[in-house]
Design a protein around this motif. Sequence first.
Motif, PDB file in Angstrom:
ATOM      1  N   GLY A 171       0.797  -1.219   0.000  1.00  0.00           N
ATOM      2  CA  GLY A 171       0.000   0.000   0.000  1.00  0.00           C
ATOM      3  C   GLY A 171       0.827   1.266   0.000  1.00  0.00           C
ATOM      4  N   GLY A 172       0.235   2.326  -0.574  1.00  0.00           N
ATOM      5  CA  GLY A 172       0.865   3.630  -0.563  1.00  0.00           C
ATOM      6  C   GLY A 172       2.090   3.712  -1.449  1.00  0.00           C
ATOM      7  N   ILE A 173       2.870   4.758  -1.228  1.00  0.00           N
ATOM      8  CA  ILE A 173       4.093   5.003  -1.984  1.00  0.00           C
ATOM      9  C   ILE A 173       5.292   4.836  -1.061  1.00  0.00           C
ATOM     10  CG2 ILE A 173       5.415   6.676  -3.333  1.00  0.00           C
ATOM     11  CD1 ILE A 173       2.764   8.031  -4.062  1.00  0.00           C
ATOM     12  N   THR A 174       6.134   3.878  -1.382  1.00  0.00           N
ATOM     13  CA  THR A 174       7.391   3.677  -0.676  1.00  0.00           C
ATOM     14  C   THR A 174       8.507   4.218  -1.550  1.00  0.00           C
ATOM     15  OG1 THR A 174       6.580   1.672   0.429  1.00  0.00           O
ATOM     16  CG2 THR A 174       8.964   2.000   0.356  1.00  0.00           C
ATOM     17  N   ALA A 175       9.220   5.215  -1.066  1.00  0.00           N
ATOM     18  CA  ALA A 175      10.338   5.783  -1.810  1.00  0.00           C
ATOM     19  C   ALA A 175      11.623   5.055  -1.424  1.00  0.00           C
ATOM     20  CB  ALA A 175      10.475   7.264  -1.522  1.00  0.00           C
ATOM     21  N   VAL A 176      12.453   4.797  -2.436  1.00  0.00           N
ATOM     22  CA  VAL A 176      13.788   4.244  -2.232  1.00  0.00           C
ATOM     23  C   VAL A 176      14.760   5.335  -2.667  1.00  0.00           C
ATOM     24  CG1 VAL A 176      15.379   2.367  -2.747  1.00  0.00           C
ATOM     25  CG2 VAL A 176      12.907   1.942  -2.772  1.00  0.00           C
ATOM     26  N   THR A 177      15.568   5.815  -1.743  1.00  0.00           N
ATOM     27  CA  THR A 177      16.396   6.979  -2.031  1.00  0.00           C
ATOM     28  C   THR A 177      17.811   6.750  -1.547  1.00  0.00           C
ATOM     29  OG1 THR A 177      16.456   9.404  -1.848  1.00  0.00           O
ATOM     30  CG2 THR A 177      15.797   8.168   0.131  1.00  0.00           C
ATOM     31  N   GLY A 178      18.714   7.609  -2.031  1.00  0.00           N
ATOM     32  CA  GLY A 178      20.122   7.507  -1.681  1.00  0.00           C
ATOM     33  C   GLY A 178      20.955   8.131  -2.776  1.00  0.00           C
ATOM     34  N   PRO A 179      22.258   8.242  -2.555  1.00  0.00           N
ATOM     35  CA  PRO A 179      23.122   8.880  -3.553  1.00  0.00           C
ATOM     36  C   PRO A 179      23.243   8.038  -4.820  1.00  0.00           C
ATOM     37  CG  PRO A 179      24.425   7.983  -1.736  1.00  0.00           C
ATOM     38  CD  PRO A 179      22.990   7.860  -1.341  1.00  0.00           C
ATOM     39  N   SER A 180      23.735   8.663  -5.876  1.00  0.00           N
ATOM     40  CA  SER A 180      23.959   7.962  -7.137  1.00  0.00           C
ATOM     41  C   SER A 180      24.901   6.782  -6.912  1.00  0.00           C
ATOM     42  CB  SER A 180      24.561   8.931  -8.156  1.00  0.00           C
ATOM     43  OG  SER A 180      24.827   8.283  -9.369  1.00  0.00           O
ATOM     44  N   GLY A 181      24.525   5.636  -7.489  1.00  0.00           N
ATOM     45  CA  GLY A 181      25.359   4.447  -7.363  1.00  0.00           C
ATOM     46  C   GLY A 181      25.207   3.700  -6.062  1.00  0.00           C
TER      47      GLY A 181
END
Length: 220
Positions: free
Chosen positions: A31-41
Amino acid sequence: MSEPLFAFEDVTLVRDGRPILDHVTLDIPTGGITAVTGPSGSGKSTLLRCCNLLEVPTSGRILYCGTPLTGFGSLDPLTLRRQVAMVFQRPTVFAGTAFDNLRAADGSLDEDAATALLSEVGLEASYLDREADTLSGGESQRLCLARALATQPDVLLADEVTSALDEDATGVLEELAHRLVAPEAQGGRDLSVLWVSHDPAQVQRIADRSILIDAGTVTA
């Protein structure tokens, strides 16, 4: 307690002798929006691609709603990719019209169903007959989203889908993502969305929850 949408169990993925994902253990809820984030590479796109077997872990395992993606009792990859659809960073349209592109995902689509898909992503019915390679970047990305939705997926994987778009087109896709995760009773699809982004401001705007990856390891 329900099964997580995706469960990563000590997942490592090695490429050219280097770990891209390094002993990742993680539950992603439905459910919902799970963001996966972090620096390039950092490995965030690789983690996303593991969710529909565009990448296969070197060790460990991943479960989708309790079913392993590889090994005994696993799902067929093509079946999985119809349930777990993906839109990529750069829109990839096929030769032919927008209608041809939608029928590439579902050959049984008629004009009414195709028009409904275009409407869902904010494109008018007149786009059906437009050659796909004449569309702008934002229009092409919306067509790719409509094509992904044609299989009636339960999950949408979005890999930096706005990174090549201007501010207006970015806003349109963020609004669409919110609409897709809304319950059907509210005009949405009740999808689960995994959204990769390197932009902290975007994550703040759209995410119900976020996962931070650095050097192949989940740090928060």
